[in-house]
Design a protein around this motif. Structure first.
Motif, short mmCIF file in Angstrom:
data_model
loop_
_atom_site.label_atom_id
_atom_site.label_comp_id
_atom_site.label_asym_id
_atom_site.label_seq_id
_atom_site.Cartn_x
_atom_site.Cartn_y
_atom_site.Cartn_z
N VAL A 144 18.98 63.70 58.33
CA VAL A 144 17.58 63.03 58.30
C VAL A 144 16.52 63.68 57.87
O VAL A 144 15.70 62.90 57.19
CB VAL A 144 17.66 62.74 60.03
CG1 VAL A 144 15.99 62.17 60.24
CG2 VAL A 144 18.39 62.15 60.55
N THR A 145 16.42 64.94 58.06
CA THR A 145 15.33 65.72 57.33
C THR A 145 15.42 65.61 55.90
O THR A 145 14.34 65.16 55.20
CB THR A 145 15.50 67.07 57.41
OG1 THR A 145 15.29 67.38 59.01
CG2 THR A 145 14.11 67.96 57.09
N ILE A 146 16.56 65.82 55.23
CA ILE A 146 16.67 65.46 53.82
C ILE A 146 16.45 64.30 53.38
O ILE A 146 15.49 63.93 52.27
CB ILE A 146 18.09 66.07 53.30
CG1 ILE A 146 18.24 67.44 53.55
CG2 ILE A 146 18.26 65.89 51.85
CD1 ILE A 146 19.75 68.03 53.24
N ILE A 147 16.97 63.16 54.05
CA ILE A 147 16.81 61.83 53.51
C ILE A 147 15.18 61.37 53.70
O ILE A 147 14.35 61.00 52.80
CB ILE A 147 17.52 60.82 54.41
CG1 ILE A 147 19.02 61.13 54.03
CG2 ILE A 147 17.22 59.61 54.14
CD1 ILE A 147 19.96 60.35 54.83
N SER A 148 14.64 61.89 54.99
CA SER A 148 13.02 61.54 55.12
C SER A 148 12.07 62.12 53.94
O SER A 148 11.47 61.59 53.29
CB SER A 148 12.65 62.14 56.41
OG SER A 148 13.41 61.72 57.42
N ILE A 152 9.97 60.03 51.35
CA ILE A 152 8.38 60.11 51.41
C ILE A 152 8.12 60.47 49.95
O ILE A 152 7.25 59.93 49.30
CB ILE A 152 8.26 61.37 52.12
CG1 ILE A 152 8.01 60.98 53.86
CG2 ILE A 152 6.83 61.90 51.95
CD1 ILE A 152 8.10 62.10 54.74
N MET A 153 8.90 61.43 49.27
CA MET A 153 8.56 61.71 47.95
C MET A 153 8.58 60.47 47.00
O MET A 153 7.77 60.34 46.24
CB MET A 153 9.78 62.38 47.14
CG MET A 153 9.54 63.95 47.55
SD MET A 153 7.92 64.52 47.00
CE MET A 153 8.13 65.74 48.16
N VAL A 154 9.70 59.62 47.11
CA VAL A 154 9.78 58.41 46.02
C VAL A 154 8.47 57.64 46.66
O VAL A 154 7.81 56.84 45.72
CB VAL A 154 10.96 57.50 46.29
CG1 VAL A 154 11.03 56.40 45.76
CG2 VAL A 154 12.19 58.38 45.93
N TRP A 158 5.40 56.45 43.77
CA TRP A 158 5.00 55.12 43.56
C TRP A 158 3.67 54.82 43.85
O TRP A 158 3.17 54.21 43.29
CB TRP A 158 6.18 54.16 44.32
CG TRP A 158 5.95 52.73 44.18
CD1 TRP A 158 6.44 52.07 43.10
CD2 TRP A 158 5.01 51.87 44.89
NE1 TRP A 158 5.87 51.02 43.12
CE2 TRP A 158 5.02 50.61 44.10
CE3 TRP A 158 4.22 51.98 45.93
CZ2 TRP A 158 4.46 49.53 44.70
CZ3 TRP A 158 3.48 50.91 46.32
CH2 TRP A 158 3.75 49.68 45.59
N PHE A 159 3.48 55.24 45.05
CA PHE A 159 1.90 54.84 45.62
C PHE A 159 0.57 55.42 44.54
O PHE A 159 0.03 54.87 44.16
CB PHE A 159 1.68 55.67 46.95
CG PHE A 159 0.38 55.36 47.23
CD1 PHE A 159 -0.19 54.29 48.05
CD2 PHE A 159 -0.66 56.68 47.42
CE1 PHE A 159 -1.44 54.15 48.53
CE2 PHE A 159 -1.86 56.58 47.90
CZ PHE A 159 -2.17 55.43 48.42
N VAL A 160 0.92 56.84 44.04
CA VAL A 160 0.02 57.35 43.18
C VAL A 160 0.01 56.61 41.96
O VAL A 160 -1.06 56.69 41.19
CB VAL A 160 0.30 58.92 42.99
CG1 VAL A 160 -0.50 59.43 41.88
CG2 VAL A 160 0.02 59.44 44.36
N PRO A 240 5.85 66.26 42.35
CA PRO A 240 7.12 66.89 41.97
C PRO A 240 7.55 68.11 42.27
O PRO A 240 8.54 68.67 42.66
CB PRO A 240 7.60 66.42 40.71
CG PRO A 240 6.50 65.43 40.24
CD PRO A 240 5.43 65.58 40.99
N GLY A 241 6.28 69.07 41.79
CA GLY A 241 6.12 70.68 42.04
C GLY A 241 6.39 70.75 43.49
O GLY A 241 7.19 71.86 43.67
N ALA A 242 5.81 70.18 44.35
CA ALA A 242 5.84 70.47 45.77
C ALA A 242 7.09 70.17 46.35
O ALA A 242 7.83 70.98 47.04
CB ALA A 242 4.81 69.60 46.55
N LEU A 243 8.04 69.19 45.54
CA LEU A 243 9.47 68.90 46.18
C LEU A 243 10.29 70.13 45.66
O LEU A 243 11.03 70.75 46.44
CB LEU A 243 9.80 67.63 45.71
CG LEU A 243 11.27 67.32 45.69
CD1 LEU A 243 11.67 67.09 47.32
CD2 LEU A 243 11.90 66.05 44.77
N LEU A 244 9.99 70.50 44.44
CA LEU A 244 11.15 71.36 43.64
C LEU A 244 10.86 72.82 44.39
O LEU A 244 11.49 73.39 44.77
CB LEU A 244 10.55 71.56 42.39
CG LEU A 244 11.66 72.49 41.62
CD1 LEU A 244 13.07 71.78 41.44
CD2 LEU A 244 10.91 72.41 39.83
#
Lengths: 293, 236
Positions: A144-148, A152-154, A158-160, A240-244
Protein backbone atom coordinates in the motif's frame (compact mmCIF):
# COMPACT_ATOMS: atom_id res chain seq x y z
CA UNK A 1 15.13 -14.26 -0.94
CA UNK A 2 16.42 -12.26 2.01
CA UNK A 3 17.81 -9.61 -0.31
CA UNK A 4 14.48 -9.22 -2.15
CA UNK A 5 12.63 -8.84 1.14
CA UNK A 6 15.06 -6.15 2.26
CA UNK A 7 14.75 -4.42 -1.08
CA UNK A 8 10.97 -4.29 -0.83
CA UNK A 9 11.13 -3.04 2.75
CA UNK A 10 13.61 -0.43 1.59
CA UNK A 11 11.30 0.64 -1.21
CA UNK A 12 8.45 0.90 1.27
CA UNK A 13 10.41 3.03 3.74
CA UNK A 14 11.79 5.01 0.81
CA UNK A 15 8.26 5.67 -0.44
CA UNK A 16 7.41 7.28 2.91
CA UNK A 17 10.58 9.39 2.69
CA UNK A 18 9.66 10.34 -0.86
CA UNK A 19 6.17 11.54 0.13
CA UNK A 20 7.66 13.61 2.96
CA UNK A 21 10.48 14.85 0.71
CA UNK A 22 7.86 16.18 -1.73
CA UNK A 23 6.69 18.61 0.94
CA UNK A 24 10.24 19.84 1.51
CA UNK A 25 11.13 20.08 -2.13
CA UNK A 26 7.96 21.85 -3.27
CA UNK A 27 8.10 24.41 -0.48
CA UNK A 28 11.79 24.96 -1.17
CA UNK A 29 11.20 25.29 -4.90
CA UNK A 30 8.34 27.75 -4.59
CA UNK A 31 8.77 29.63 -1.32
CA UNK A 32 12.60 29.33 -1.35
CA UNK A 33 12.68 28.26 2.27
CA UNK A 34 13.42 25.12 4.27
CA UNK A 35 10.38 24.27 6.31
CA UNK A 36 11.93 22.32 9.15
CA UNK A 37 8.55 22.05 10.84
CA UNK A 38 7.42 19.72 8.04
CA UNK A 39 8.43 16.56 9.96
CA UNK A 40 6.31 17.61 12.91
CA UNK A 41 3.26 18.08 10.73
CA UNK A 42 3.65 14.35 9.95
CA UNK A 43 3.55 13.59 13.66
CA UNK A 44 0.41 15.72 14.15
CA UNK A 45 -1.16 13.94 11.17
CA UNK A 46 -0.35 10.54 12.66
CA UNK A 47 -1.93 11.54 15.99
CA UNK A 48 -5.08 12.74 14.24
CA UNK A 49 -5.36 9.45 12.35
CA UNK A 50 -4.65 7.53 15.58
CA UNK A 51 -7.32 9.40 17.52
CA UNK A 52 -9.81 8.95 14.70
CA UNK A 53 -9.25 5.19 14.50
CA UNK A 54 -8.59 4.22 18.11
CA UNK A 55 -10.67 6.61 20.17
CA UNK A 56 -13.51 7.37 17.81
CA UNK A 57 -13.54 4.03 16.00
CA UNK A 58 -13.67 5.59 12.54
CA UNK A 59 -12.43 3.33 9.69
CA UNK A 60 -8.93 3.96 8.39
CA UNK A 61 -9.73 5.79 5.17
CA UNK A 62 -12.05 8.46 6.64
CA UNK A 63 -9.62 8.86 9.56
CA UNK A 64 -6.82 9.59 7.09
CA UNK A 65 -9.07 11.99 5.17
CA UNK A 66 -9.76 13.91 8.41
CA UNK A 67 -6.04 13.93 9.12
CA UNK A 68 -5.33 15.30 5.63
CA UNK A 69 -7.85 18.10 6.19
CA UNK A 70 -6.38 18.96 9.60
CA UNK A 71 -2.80 18.94 8.31
CA UNK A 72 -3.67 20.99 5.21
CA UNK A 73 -5.27 23.62 7.42
CA UNK A 74 -2.35 23.45 9.85
CA UNK A 75 0.19 23.89 7.05
CA UNK A 76 -1.62 26.93 5.66
CA UNK A 77 -1.96 28.38 9.16
CA UNK A 78 1.76 27.94 9.88
CA UNK A 79 2.60 29.60 6.57
CA UNK A 80 0.24 32.50 7.22
CA UNK A 81 1.18 33.14 10.84
CA UNK A 82 4.88 32.29 10.94
CA UNK A 83 6.36 32.52 7.45
CA UNK A 84 4.41 35.00 5.35
CA UNK A 85 5.27 37.99 7.60
CA UNK A 86 8.92 37.14 6.88
CA UNK A 87 8.58 37.13 3.08
CA UNK A 88 11.16 39.88 2.72
CA UNK A 89 13.33 38.85 5.68
CA UNK A 90 16.69 37.09 5.39
CA UNK A 91 16.82 33.34 4.80
CA UNK A 92 18.37 32.85 8.21
CA UNK A 93 15.44 34.52 9.98
CA UNK A 94 13.01 32.23 8.16
CA UNK A 95 15.11 29.14 8.92
CA UNK A 96 15.23 29.93 12.63
CA UNK A 97 11.48 30.55 12.63
CA UNK A 98 10.95 27.14 11.02
CA UNK A 99 13.02 25.48 13.74
CA UNK A 100 10.95 27.39 16.30
CA UNK A 101 7.70 26.19 14.72
CA UNK A 102 9.07 22.63 14.81
CA UNK A 103 9.67 22.78 18.58
CA UNK A 104 6.35 24.53 19.08
CA UNK A 105 4.49 21.67 17.39
CA UNK A 106 6.43 19.04 19.38
CA UNK A 107 5.60 20.80 22.64
CA UNK A 108 1.96 21.24 21.75
CA UNK A 109 1.85 17.49 21.07
CA UNK A 110 3.56 16.77 24.41
CA UNK A 111 0.94 18.88 26.13
CA UNK A 112 -1.98 17.30 24.31
CA UNK A 113 -0.89 13.66 24.01
CA UNK A 114 1.79 13.23 26.67
CA UNK A 115 5.26 11.80 26.20
CA UNK A 116 4.37 8.12 26.44
CA UNK A 117 4.39 6.35 23.11
CA UNK A 118 1.02 5.23 21.81
CA UNK A 119 0.68 2.10 19.73
CA UNK A 120 -0.54 3.00 16.27
CA UNK A 121 -2.87 0.48 14.63
CA UNK A 122 -1.94 -0.12 11.02
CA UNK A 123 -4.25 1.55 8.52
CA UNK A 124 -3.78 -1.50 6.28
CA UNK A 125 -5.68 -4.60 7.40
CA UNK A 126 -4.50 -6.76 4.51
CA UNK A 127 -1.76 -9.23 5.50
CA UNK A 128 -0.03 -9.01 2.16
CA UNK A 129 1.40 -11.58 -0.21
CA UNK A 130 3.36 -14.70 0.42
CA UNK A 131 5.36 -15.70 -2.65
CA UNK A 132 7.82 -18.44 -3.57
CA UNK A 133 6.27 -20.95 -1.21
CA UNK A 134 6.31 -18.61 1.77
CA UNK A 135 9.96 -17.64 1.37
CA UNK A 136 9.20 -14.13 0.13
CA UNK A 137 6.68 -12.26 2.25
CA UNK A 138 5.53 -8.81 1.25
CA UNK A 139 3.43 -7.05 3.86
CA UNK A 140 0.21 -5.27 2.98
CA UNK A 141 1.73 -2.11 4.48
CA UNK A 142 4.65 -2.22 2.08
CA UNK A 143 2.45 -2.73 -0.96
CA UNK A 144 0.00 0.00 0.00
CA UNK A 145 2.84 2.42 0.84
CA UNK A 146 4.68 1.89 -2.44
CA UNK A 147 1.50 2.15 -4.51
CA UNK A 148 0.34 5.29 -2.65
CA UNK A 149 3.69 6.90 -3.29
CA UNK A 150 3.54 6.15 -7.01
CA UNK A 151 -0.04 7.42 -7.32
CA UNK A 152 0.84 10.62 -5.46
CA UNK A 153 3.86 11.18 -7.72
CA UNK A 154 1.94 10.70 -10.95
CA UNK A 155 -0.91 12.95 -9.79
CA UNK A 156 1.47 15.66 -8.64
CA UNK A 157 3.52 15.65 -11.83
CA UNK A 158 0.33 15.88 -13.84
CA UNK A 159 -0.97 18.67 -11.61
CA UNK A 160 2.17 20.76 -11.96
CA UNK A 161 2.39 20.27 -15.71
CA UNK A 162 -1.23 20.56 -16.79
CA UNK A 163 -3.30 22.66 -14.40
CA UNK A 164 -3.37 26.41 -14.01
CA UNK A 165 -2.36 26.44 -10.33
CA UNK A 166 0.41 23.99 -11.24
CA UNK A 167 1.67 26.28 -13.98
CA UNK A 168 1.52 29.15 -11.49
CA UNK A 169 3.73 27.11 -9.15
CA UNK A 170 6.32 26.56 -11.85
CA UNK A 171 6.30 30.25 -12.71
CA UNK A 172 6.60 31.36 -9.07
CA UNK A 173 9.40 28.90 -8.45
CA UNK A 174 11.37 30.37 -11.30
CA UNK A 175 10.74 34.09 -10.95
CA UNK A 176 8.39 35.53 -8.37
CA UNK A 177 8.27 39.05 -9.80
CA UNK A 178 7.76 37.91 -13.38
CA UNK A 179 4.98 35.60 -12.13
CA UNK A 180 3.27 38.57 -10.49
CA UNK A 181 3.47 40.45 -13.78
CA UNK A 182 1.57 37.56 -15.40
CA UNK A 183 -1.25 38.10 -12.92
CA UNK A 184 -0.30 35.21 -10.64
CA UNK A 185 -1.05 35.70 -6.96
CA UNK A 186 2.28 34.69 -5.43
CA UNK A 187 1.00 34.55 -1.84
CA UNK A 188 -1.91 32.31 -2.80
CA UNK A 189 0.44 30.04 -4.75
CA UNK A 190 2.81 29.69 -1.80
CA UNK A 191 -0.15 28.98 0.47
CA UNK A 192 -1.37 26.27 -1.92
CA UNK A 193 2.09 24.70 -1.91
CA UNK A 194 2.05 24.48 1.88
CA UNK A 195 -1.45 23.03 1.72
CA UNK A 196 -0.41 20.26 -0.68
CA UNK A 197 2.83 19.48 1.17
CA UNK A 198 1.06 19.29 4.53
CA UNK A 199 -1.79 17.17 3.17
CA UNK A 200 0.82 14.72 1.88
CA UNK A 201 2.49 14.81 5.30
CA UNK A 202 -0.73 13.46 6.80
CA UNK A 203 -0.64 10.52 4.37
CA UNK A 204 3.04 9.96 5.13
CA UNK A 205 2.31 10.01 8.88
CA UNK A 206 -0.34 7.31 8.60
CA UNK A 207 1.85 5.12 6.36
CA UNK A 208 4.98 5.61 8.47
CA UNK A 209 3.26 4.72 11.72
CA UNK A 210 1.59 1.70 10.12
CA UNK A 211 5.04 0.20 9.59
CA UNK A 212 6.68 1.67 12.72
CA UNK A 213 3.78 1.77 15.18
CA UNK A 214 5.31 3.57 18.14
CA UNK A 215 4.01 7.16 18.02
CA UNK A 216 5.42 9.95 20.22
CA UNK A 217 5.62 13.74 19.82
CA UNK A 218 9.13 13.24 18.40
CA UNK A 219 8.15 10.65 15.81
CA UNK A 220 8.25 13.15 12.96
CA UNK A 221 11.62 14.69 13.52
CA UNK A 222 14.01 11.92 12.37
CA UNK A 223 11.98 10.90 9.28
CA UNK A 224 11.63 14.63 8.59
CA UNK A 225 15.38 15.12 8.58
CA UNK A 226 15.92 12.00 6.50
CA UNK A 227 13.29 13.10 3.98
CA UNK A 228 14.97 16.48 3.80
CA UNK A 229 18.20 14.60 3.12
CA UNK A 230 16.37 12.63 0.43
CA UNK A 231 15.18 15.86 -1.17
CA UNK A 232 18.74 17.23 -1.24
CA UNK A 233 20.02 13.86 -2.44
CA UNK A 234 17.64 13.83 -5.41
CA UNK A 235 18.08 17.53 -6.15
CA UNK A 236 16.07 19.94 -4.04
CA UNK A 237 13.27 21.66 -5.92
CA UNK A 238 12.74 18.70 -8.24
CA UNK A 239 9.66 16.47 -7.83
CA UNK A 240 11.13 13.39 -9.56
CA UNK A 241 14.28 14.09 -7.53
CA UNK A 242 12.27 13.72 -4.31
CA UNK A 243 11.00 10.34 -5.50
CA UNK A 244 14.42 9.09 -6.53
CA UNK A 245 16.15 10.47 -3.43
CA UNK A 246 13.51 9.04 -1.11
CA UNK A 247 13.59 5.56 -2.63
CA UNK A 248 17.40 5.40 -2.71
CA UNK A 249 17.65 6.59 0.86
CA UNK A 250 15.13 4.00 2.07
CA UNK A 251 16.90 1.18 0.25
CA UNK A 252 20.35 2.23 1.47
CA UNK A 253 19.08 2.50 5.04
CA UNK A 254 17.43 -0.94 5.09
CA UNK A 255 20.32 -2.69 3.31
CA UNK A 256 22.83 -1.06 5.66
CA UNK A 257 20.76 -2.23 8.63
CA UNK A 258 20.57 -5.75 7.23
CA UNK A 259 24.10 -6.32 6.04
CA UNK A 260 26.34 -3.90 7.89
CA UNK A 261 25.07 -2.70 11.23
CA UNK A 262 21.78 -1.35 12.44
CA UNK A 263 23.60 1.10 14.70
CA UNK A 264 25.62 2.46 11.81
CA UNK A 265 22.73 2.59 9.32
CA UNK A 266 22.01 6.30 9.78
CA UNK A 267 25.70 7.18 9.62
CA UNK A 268 25.97 5.27 6.35
CA UNK A 269 22.94 7.07 4.92
CA UNK A 270 24.44 10.46 5.66
CA UNK A 271 27.87 9.40 4.44
CA UNK A 272 26.32 8.50 1.09
CA UNK A 273 24.65 11.91 1.01
CA UNK A 274 27.98 13.64 1.62
CA UNK A 275 29.64 11.66 -1.15
CA UNK A 276 26.84 12.43 -3.62
CA UNK A 277 27.00 16.13 -2.79
CA UNK A 278 30.77 16.15 -3.20
CA UNK A 279 30.43 14.67 -6.68
CA UNK A 280 27.27 16.50 -7.69
CA UNK A 281 26.47 19.47 -5.43
CA UNK A 282 23.00 20.01 -6.92
CA UNK A 283 21.88 16.44 -6.13
CA UNK A 284 21.20 13.64 -8.57
CA UNK A 285 18.48 15.35 -10.63
CA UNK A 286 19.21 18.92 -9.60
CA UNK A 287 19.75 21.32 -12.44
CA UNK A 288 22.40 23.95 -12.59
CA UNK A 289 20.41 26.91 -13.80
CA UNK A 290 22.20 28.91 -16.40
CA UNK A 291 20.77 32.30 -17.09
CA UNK A 292 21.36 34.48 -20.07
CA UNK A 293 21.89 38.11 -19.30
CA UNK B 1 -8.48 60.50 -23.45
CA UNK B 2 -6.02 59.74 -20.67
CA UNK B 3 -5.15 56.07 -20.39
CA UNK B 4 -2.75 56.54 -17.51
CA UNK B 5 -2.33 59.46 -15.12
CA UNK B 6 0.48 59.61 -12.59
CA UNK B 7 0.10 62.32 -9.96
CA UNK B 8 2.86 63.51 -7.66
CA UNK B 9 4.34 60.03 -7.24
CA UNK B 10 6.92 59.58 -4.50
CA UNK B 11 8.78 56.31 -3.89
CA UNK B 12 11.33 55.59 -1.18
CA UNK B 13 13.89 52.82 -0.88
CA UNK B 14 14.57 52.99 2.83
CA UNK B 15 15.89 56.52 3.39
CA UNK B 16 16.62 57.15 -0.26
CA UNK B 17 13.91 58.89 -2.23
CA UNK B 18 13.98 57.37 -5.71
CA UNK B 19 11.03 59.36 -7.08
CA UNK B 20 10.52 62.86 -5.70
CA UNK B 21 7.00 63.58 -6.85
CA UNK B 22 6.63 63.00 -10.56
CA UNK B 23 3.47 63.61 -12.59
CA UNK B 24 2.75 62.66 -16.16
CA UNK B 25 0.03 61.44 -18.47
CA UNK B 26 -0.22 58.85 -21.19
CA UNK B 27 -3.11 59.26 -23.62
CA UNK B 28 -4.83 56.42 -25.40
CA UNK B 29 -2.93 55.35 -28.52
CA UNK B 30 0.22 57.29 -27.72
CA UNK B 31 3.79 56.06 -27.51
CA UNK B 32 5.38 57.84 -24.57
CA UNK B 33 9.10 57.64 -23.93
CA UNK B 34 10.60 58.05 -20.50
CA UNK B 35 14.27 58.80 -20.90
CA UNK B 36 17.07 59.52 -18.49
CA UNK B 37 20.40 58.30 -17.20
CA UNK B 38 21.07 55.28 -15.00
CA UNK B 39 19.52 55.74 -11.57
CA UNK B 40 17.16 58.50 -12.68
CA UNK B 41 14.14 56.45 -11.54
CA UNK B 42 12.82 55.10 -14.83
CA UNK B 43 12.54 51.46 -13.77
CA UNK B 44 11.19 52.50 -10.36
CA UNK B 45 8.46 54.46 -12.14
CA UNK B 46 7.35 51.46 -14.19
CA UNK B 47 7.55 49.07 -11.25
CA UNK B 48 5.42 51.38 -9.13
CA UNK B 49 2.81 51.75 -11.86
CA UNK B 50 2.47 47.99 -12.27
CA UNK B 51 2.17 47.45 -8.52
CA UNK B 52 5.54 45.82 -7.88
CA UNK B 53 6.54 48.71 -5.62
CA UNK B 54 4.37 50.70 -3.24
CA UNK B 55 4.64 54.47 -3.44
CA UNK B 56 4.92 56.52 -0.25
CA UNK B 57 2.50 59.02 -1.71
CA UNK B 58 0.85 60.02 -4.95
CA UNK B 59 -1.75 58.52 -7.23
CA UNK B 60 -1.84 56.28 -10.27
CA UNK B 61 -5.01 56.24 -12.36
CA UNK B 62 -5.62 53.66 -15.06
CA UNK B 63 -8.59 54.83 -17.14
CA UNK B 64 -9.91 56.82 -14.14
CA UNK B 65 -9.57 53.83 -11.77
CA UNK B 66 -7.23 54.45 -8.88
CA UNK B 67 -4.78 51.53 -8.96
CA UNK B 68 -2.26 52.96 -6.48
CA UNK B 69 -3.07 50.42 -3.76
CA UNK B 70 -4.01 47.47 -5.98
CA UNK B 71 -1.59 44.52 -5.74
CA UNK B 72 0.50 43.78 -8.83
CA UNK B 73 -1.15 40.51 -9.79
CA UNK B 74 -4.58 42.15 -10.08
CA UNK B 75 -3.44 44.94 -12.38
CA UNK B 76 -2.81 42.62 -15.34
CA UNK B 77 -6.48 41.81 -15.80
CA UNK B 78 -7.27 45.55 -15.72
CA UNK B 79 -5.48 45.86 -19.06
CA UNK B 80 -1.90 46.66 -18.19
CA UNK B 81 1.08 44.53 -19.15
CA UNK B 82 4.66 45.14 -18.09
CA UNK B 83 7.67 43.85 -20.02
CA UNK B 84 10.31 43.99 -17.32
CA UNK B 85 13.92 45.02 -17.54
CA UNK B 86 16.15 42.10 -18.44
CA UNK B 87 13.19 40.31 -20.11
CA UNK B 88 12.63 37.86 -17.23
CA UNK B 89 11.30 35.02 -19.37
CA UNK B 90 10.77 31.70 -17.58
CA UNK B 91 13.97 29.99 -18.71
CA UNK B 92 12.90 26.47 -17.79
CA UNK B 93 9.52 26.66 -19.48
CA UNK B 94 9.08 26.29 -23.22
CA UNK B 95 8.35 29.25 -25.46
CA UNK B 96 4.73 28.12 -25.74
CA UNK B 97 4.39 27.68 -21.97
CA UNK B 98 5.81 31.17 -21.48
CA UNK B 99 3.25 32.61 -23.87
CA UNK B 100 0.43 30.74 -22.16
CA UNK B 101 1.65 32.12 -18.85
CA UNK B 102 1.07 35.58 -20.31
CA UNK B 103 -2.60 34.69 -20.71
CA UNK B 104 -2.83 33.41 -17.13
CA UNK B 105 -5.65 35.77 -16.18
CA UNK B 106 -7.78 34.96 -19.24
CA UNK B 107 -10.17 32.04 -19.08
CA UNK B 108 -11.70 31.91 -22.56
CA UNK B 109 -9.56 29.27 -24.28
CA UNK B 110 -10.71 30.10 -27.81
CA UNK B 111 -9.88 33.78 -27.42
CA UNK B 112 -6.49 32.90 -25.97
CA UNK B 113 -5.82 30.63 -28.96
CA UNK B 114 -6.74 33.55 -31.25
CA UNK B 115 -4.33 35.85 -29.46
CA UNK B 116 -1.63 33.19 -29.66
CA UNK B 117 -2.12 33.01 -33.44
CA UNK B 118 -1.77 36.76 -33.67
CA UNK B 119 1.38 36.78 -31.53
CA UNK B 120 2.85 34.06 -33.75
CA UNK B 121 2.03 36.16 -36.82
CA UNK B 122 3.97 39.08 -35.35
CA UNK B 123 6.80 36.86 -34.12
CA UNK B 124 7.19 33.95 -36.57
CA UNK B 125 10.45 33.00 -34.90
CA UNK B 126 8.62 32.23 -31.66
CA UNK B 127 6.39 29.80 -33.49
CA UNK B 128 9.41 28.01 -34.97
CA UNK B 129 10.81 27.61 -31.47
CA UNK B 130 7.62 27.04 -29.54
CA UNK B 131 8.77 23.78 -27.94
CA UNK B 132 12.24 25.02 -27.09
CA UNK B 133 13.15 26.05 -23.53
CA UNK B 134 13.05 29.82 -23.28
CA UNK B 135 16.48 29.81 -21.63
CA UNK B 136 18.04 28.55 -24.85
CA UNK B 137 16.85 31.52 -26.95
CA UNK B 138 19.18 34.36 -27.91
CA UNK B 139 18.81 37.70 -26.14
CA UNK B 140 16.83 39.23 -28.99
CA UNK B 141 14.52 36.23 -29.19
CA UNK B 142 13.99 36.38 -25.44
CA UNK B 143 13.01 40.03 -25.78
CA UNK B 144 10.49 39.07 -28.46
CA UNK B 145 9.19 36.34 -26.18
CA UNK B 146 8.83 38.78 -23.29
CA UNK B 147 6.87 41.12 -25.56
CA UNK B 148 4.76 38.31 -26.99
CA UNK B 149 4.06 37.07 -23.49
CA UNK B 150 2.88 40.54 -22.45
CA UNK B 151 0.64 40.76 -25.55
CA UNK B 152 -1.01 37.48 -24.54
CA UNK B 153 -2.90 39.31 -21.80
CA UNK B 154 -4.41 41.57 -24.51
CA UNK B 155 -3.33 44.75 -22.76
CA UNK B 156 -4.63 48.20 -23.56
CA UNK B 157 -1.39 49.67 -22.26
CA UNK B 158 2.07 48.11 -22.30
CA UNK B 159 4.96 49.25 -20.14
CA UNK B 160 8.34 48.34 -21.60
CA UNK B 161 11.54 48.60 -19.64
CA UNK B 162 14.73 48.89 -21.69
CA UNK B 163 13.65 46.53 -24.47
CA UNK B 164 16.79 47.19 -26.51
CA UNK B 165 19.26 46.69 -23.68
CA UNK B 166 22.14 44.38 -24.53
CA UNK B 167 20.90 43.53 -28.01
CA UNK B 168 22.87 43.55 -31.24
CA UNK B 169 22.14 46.48 -33.60
CA UNK B 170 20.03 44.33 -35.93
CA UNK B 171 17.80 43.21 -33.07
CA UNK B 172 17.57 46.79 -31.76
CA UNK B 173 16.13 47.88 -35.13
CA UNK B 174 13.75 44.94 -35.11
CA UNK B 175 12.56 45.53 -31.54
CA UNK B 176 11.82 49.20 -32.24
CA UNK B 177 9.87 48.36 -35.38
CA UNK B 178 7.91 45.78 -33.35
CA UNK B 179 7.08 48.46 -30.76
CA UNK B 180 5.77 50.63 -33.58
CA UNK B 181 3.57 47.86 -34.90
CA UNK B 182 2.26 47.08 -31.41
CA UNK B 183 1.31 50.75 -31.17
CA UNK B 184 -0.31 50.71 -34.63
CA UNK B 185 -2.38 47.71 -33.60
CA UNK B 186 -3.97 49.93 -30.94
CA UNK B 187 -1.96 49.33 -27.77
CA UNK B 188 -0.80 52.36 -25.82
CA UNK B 189 2.91 52.20 -25.01
CA UNK B 190 4.95 53.62 -22.15
CA UNK B 191 8.57 53.05 -23.06
CA UNK B 192 11.61 53.39 -20.82
CA UNK B 193 14.87 53.55 -22.74
CA UNK B 194 18.48 54.51 -22.41
CA UNK B 195 18.71 54.58 -26.17
CA UNK B 196 17.14 58.04 -26.24
CA UNK B 197 17.67 58.58 -29.95
CA UNK B 198 15.70 55.51 -30.98
CA UNK B 199 13.06 56.07 -28.33
CA UNK B 200 12.43 59.68 -29.37
CA UNK B 201 12.28 58.64 -33.01
CA UNK B 202 9.23 56.42 -32.44
CA UNK B 203 7.59 58.28 -29.53
CA UNK B 204 4.82 60.86 -29.74
CA UNK B 205 5.82 62.61 -26.55
CA UNK B 206 8.58 62.15 -24.00
CA UNK B 207 9.47 62.92 -20.42
CA UNK B 208 13.03 63.33 -19.20
CA UNK B 209 13.83 62.02 -15.73
CA UNK B 210 16.78 63.20 -13.70
CA UNK B 211 17.42 61.85 -10.18
CA UNK B 212 13.77 61.30 -9.38
CA UNK B 213 12.33 64.41 -11.00
CA UNK B 214 10.86 65.13 -14.41
CA UNK B 215 13.01 67.95 -15.70
CA UNK B 216 11.71 68.26 -19.23
CA UNK B 217 8.77 67.09 -21.26
CA UNK B 218 7.17 67.68 -24.61
CA UNK B 219 6.78 66.57 -28.17
CA UNK B 220 9.35 63.91 -29.06
CA UNK B 221 10.46 65.65 -32.26
CA UNK B 222 10.95 68.94 -30.43
CA UNK B 223 12.95 67.27 -27.67
CA UNK B 224 15.15 65.63 -30.28
CA UNK B 225 16.24 69.06 -31.41
CA UNK B 226 16.61 70.47 -27.92
CA UNK B 227 20.24 71.43 -27.29
CA UNK B 228 20.40 70.20 -23.70
CA UNK B 229 18.90 66.86 -24.69
CA UNK B 230 21.28 66.53 -27.59
CA UNK B 231 24.20 67.10 -25.29
CA UNK B 232 23.10 64.93 -22.39
CA UNK B 233 21.36 62.00 -24.06
CA UNK B 234 21.95 61.93 -27.77
CA UNK B 235 25.70 62.32 -27.69
CA UNK B 236 25.83 65.07 -30.25
Amino acid sequence: MGFLTYLINGLSLGSVYAIIALGYTMVYGIAKMLNFAHGDVIMIGAYVTFIGMSSSGIPAVPAIVISIIVCTALGMLIEKVAYSPLRKATNLAVLITAIGVSYFLQNIALLLFGSNPVSFTSVVKWQGLSLAGGQLKITGNAIVTIISCLIIMVCLMWFVKHTKPGQAMRAVSEDRDAATLMGINVNATISLTFAIGSGLAAVAGALLCSSYPSLTPYTGSMPGIKAFTAAVFGGIGSIPGALLGGLLLGIIEILAKAYISSQLADAIVFAVLIIVLLVKPTGILGKQIKEKV
Amino acid sequence: MAMLIVKDLKVNYGVIQALKGISFEVNEGEVIALIGANGAGKTTTLQTISGMLTPSSGQILLRDTNITKIPGHKIVSMGMAHVPEGRRVFAQLTVLENLKMGAYTRSNKREVADTLERVYESFPRLKERQNQMAGTLSGGEQQMLAMGRALMSKPSIMLMDEPSMGLSPIYVEEIFSIIQSISKAGTTVLLVEQNAKKALAIADRAYVLETGNIVLSGDAKTLMNDDSIKKAYLGE
